[in-house]
Design an enzyme around this catalytic site. Structure first.
Site, PDB file in Angstrom:
ATOM      1  CG  ASP A 180      -6.817  -7.283  -4.761  1.00 58.71           C
ATOM      2  OD1 ASP A 180      -6.508  -7.182  -3.560  1.00 58.71           O
ATOM      3  OD2 ASP A 180      -7.989  -7.489  -5.138  1.00 58.71           O
ATOM      4  CE1 TYR A 223      -8.161  -0.246   9.360  1.00 57.67           C
ATOM      5  CE2 TYR A 223      -8.852   0.626  11.498  1.00 57.67           C
ATOM      6  CZ  TYR A 223      -7.941   0.587  10.455  1.00 57.67           C
ATOM      7  OH  TYR A 223      -6.813   1.378  10.496  1.00 57.67           O
ATOM      8  CB  SER A 256      -5.611   0.966  13.922  1.00 60.60           C
ATOM      9  OG  SER A 256      -6.461   2.050  14.278  1.00 60.60           O
ATOM     10  N   GLY A 266       0.812  -1.213   0.000  1.00 59.52           N
ATOM     11  CA  GLY A 266       0.000   0.000   0.000  1.00 59.52           C
ATOM     12  C   GLY A 266       0.839   1.254   0.000  1.00 59.52           C
ATOM     13  CB  SER A 272      -1.912   7.379  -1.794  1.00 59.15           C
ATOM     14  OG  SER A 272      -2.766   6.301  -1.428  1.00 59.15           O
TER      15      SER A 272
END
Length: 254
Positions: free
Chosen positions: A70, A161, A148, A19, A22
């Site tokens: 992907d 998530y 996270s 990833g 960006s």
């Protein structure tokens, strides 16, 4: 004016990032390239990757190795890691950055949607690590998994998530324990609300940011570059005795 560290041990180090086109990923590609690392990354967004390479070239930095794919295609992902390592002469660092924090209602979430979200948020993290570990067994390395603070806070509206990011903390510990004797370090980074274009476009309204600012100790935006600086340290020899740890970077939210 802020002045940030240079890590001599990162010069020439082979770094693969998922990833990377960006957001935080682009900041990671930029930061490691600036340290003199040999950088490869994958992303679905080939135009953003091309724009990133152009920006790096404008700064006098080499274009990173890139492949559009992907990450939920395990064969393609692992093949890209292997091909990058072959081109670079090995692999020293893997950064599992890619994620999809799409919101969804638990009661309206079907099996296909759930499995799709787990595939991009958790499964590819394991399979990328699997491919990287095979390449690192002979000489060691550093794996940095992105979790996270939502794994700790458990906010509503994004159960896949949150579940995946919590699982990444456990996966990090399991891999660190199993492969520590091979010189492979595995750590997790738990960012707070990082201001990226995606967040600004979809969720970081002025009202939401004002509420976030009230909740943190440091009343400034967390930028992708701040997160990249932590990853640099965890990849460098300066952190050589750090493994199986979870590092929160959230301005003092949790």
């Amino acid at each position: 004016m802020n002045q940030f560290a240079t890590y001599p041990s990162l010069a020439g180090r082979r770094v693969f990032i998922t990833g990377g086109a960006s957001g935080i990923g682009a900041a990671l590609v930029t930061a490691f390239s600036a340290q003199g690392a040999v950088v490869g990354h994958v992303d679905l967004d080939a135009p953003s990757a091309a724009a990133l390479a152009e920006r790096l070239a404008g700064s006098g930095l080499p274009a990173p190795w890139f492949r559009a794919l992907d990450v939920t295609d395990t064969a393609a992902l692992q093949g890209a890691i292997t091909d990058f390592a072959a081109a670079a002469g090995g692999l020293d660092v893997l950064i599992n950055n890619v994620a999809n924090d799409s919101r969804h209602d638990p009661l309206d979430t079907g099996e296909a949607q759930w499995r799709s979200l787990m595939a991009v948020n958790l499964d590819c993290c394991f399979f990328a690590a699997q491919a990287a570990i095979r390449l690192m067994l002979a000489g060691g390395g550093s794996i940095i998994n992105f979790s996270s603070i939502n794994a700790l806070l458990g906010p509503a509206g994004m159960p896949a998530y949150v579940a995946a990011k919590a699982a990444i903390v456990g996966l990090t510990k399991a891999l660190a324990r199993q492969y520590g004797s091979d010189g492979i370090r595995v750590n997790a980074v738990l960012p707070g609300w990082v201001v990226t274009d995606r967040q600004l476009e979809l969720w970081l309204t002025p009202e939401a940011e004002a509420q976030w600012t009230e909740q943190v100790a440091l009343k400034q935006r967390i930028l992708p570059e701040d997160v990249a600086n932590l990853a640099l340290f965890l990849a460098a020899d300066d952190s050589r005795m750090i493994t199986s740890q979870s590092f929160v970077i959230d301005g003092g939210r949790v």
